[in-house]
Motif scaffolding. Sequence first.
Motif, PDB file in Angstrom:
ATOM      1  N   THR A  66     -29.892  -8.817 -41.959  1.00 54.18           N
ATOM      2  CA  THR A  66     -30.583  -7.795 -42.309  1.00 54.18           C
ATOM      3  C   THR A  66     -31.501  -7.746 -41.037  1.00 54.18           C
ATOM      4  N   TYR A  67     -31.589  -6.318 -40.763  1.00 57.63           N
ATOM      5  CA  TYR A  67     -32.408  -6.008 -39.579  1.00 57.63           C
ATOM      6  C   TYR A  67     -33.149  -4.797 -39.660  1.00 57.63           C
ATOM      7  N   ALA A  77     -38.316  -0.127 -28.106  1.00 53.40           N
ATOM      8  CA  ALA A  77     -37.233  -0.090 -28.936  1.00 53.40           C
ATOM      9  C   ALA A  77     -36.751  -1.433 -29.311  1.00 53.40           C
ATOM     10  N   ALA A  78     -36.540  -1.756 -30.620  1.00 49.95           N
ATOM     11  CA  ALA A  78     -35.891  -3.118 -31.025  1.00 49.95           C
ATOM     12  C   ALA A  78     -35.195  -3.366 -32.250  1.00 49.95           C
ATOM     13  N   VAL A  79     -34.469  -4.229 -32.406  1.00 46.85           N
ATOM     14  CA  VAL A  79     -33.719  -4.687 -33.594  1.00 46.85           C
ATOM     15  C   VAL A  79     -34.472  -5.848 -33.992  1.00 46.85           C
ATOM     16  N   VAL A  80     -35.015  -5.912 -35.189  1.00 42.41           N
ATOM     17  CA  VAL A  80     -35.938  -7.093 -35.664  1.00 42.41           C
ATOM     18  C   VAL A  80     -34.913  -7.843 -36.764  1.00 42.41           C
ATOM     19  N   ASP A  81     -34.974  -8.940 -36.639  1.00 38.12           N
ATOM     20  CA  ASP A  81     -34.259  -9.745 -37.891  1.00 38.12           C
ATOM     21  C   ASP A  81     -35.256  -9.780 -39.008  1.00 38.12           C
ATOM     22  N   LYS A  86     -37.418 -12.441 -35.768  1.00 38.60           N
ATOM     23  CA  LYS A  86     -36.736 -12.846 -34.312  1.00 38.60           C
ATOM     24  C   LYS A  86     -36.296 -11.509 -33.819  1.00 38.60           C
ATOM     25  N   ARG A  87     -36.219 -11.592 -32.660  1.00 36.14           N
ATOM     26  CA  ARG A  87     -35.531 -10.603 -31.703  1.00 36.14           C
ATOM     27  C   ARG A  87     -34.108 -10.470 -31.562  1.00 36.14           C
TER      28      ARG A  87
END
Length: 299
Positions: A66-67, A77-81, A86-87
């Motif tokens: 899941t992010y 801009a990011a996708v985060v766990d 965590k990146r």
Amino acid sequence: MLLTEQASQRILVLDPRRRHWDPESRPSVVRWQFSPLGDRRYKDLRPGDSWVYPSESKVRRHKGRTYVLTTASFGFAAVVDYPSGKRYWGAAIGPGDDHFNPHSAEILPDGNVAVACSTGAQVRLYAASRGPRASRFADAELKGAHGLHWDGAREVLWAIGDDELVTYAVGGTRARPTLKRRFSVGLPVGTPGKTPGGHDLFPVAGRPGRLWVTTNASVFQYDIGGEVFVQDFAGAEAIARKSVKAVGDDPRTGQVVSTVPESGLEETWWTTKVSVHRPRGEYELVNGGIYKARWFLPR
């Protein structure tokens, strides 16, 4: 409930059983939170400059994890766990100003990540599958790019801009992706002489084949098969109003949440309230500066 909360510069997951959220006096209402400020995993993205006015948060599932996808107006801009923080991937797009204004993001099945840059009039597709600091991207021009959605059934990337709703075909390779415009349709006309002002784009969870679309003037659903914008959805008389920043439904209950600006706050686009429809209700965040709110529904 997943909030893009600008007053405290955080992404928040809040307890939906509470209608009055006061994190200071009742910290337990906060189920999870994210901010890159002071987090070494995001230091290279210069969050002190780029993490200004968080503009998007949405939850996605990718390869069993899941992010939370997030952007901020000054370049982050990011996708985060979730929940580790965590990146998975991140970028700083013109950090320190709103020259590009990242406004939304989407993760694709191959692990690459698209970002909509409203001021920069671009949709970028980053080769994020190559690693957390991957910087190579393909881009396509879209005036006022604001929202993104990957359509797995049709294998296209939807994007909304100031004047139109478009799709892009994704080509190339994971390391060197490409974007090619495939389809476009003009947004419903709003105020005469002004741009429709496309804003939020989100799948209708309870009705596959439709997309939620918000403009400066109102809220619509786009029927993909019929290629038509409609307002025939339940509760439209209350949901379809001007300046809606985010809208979405829970497929289990049919409840819809939306956010609209509230007068008298520090910024003209903020609100302390999240509207609930079907049945009508309201959440309130004490001292909040909410921009967007979404049900926390991994998919």
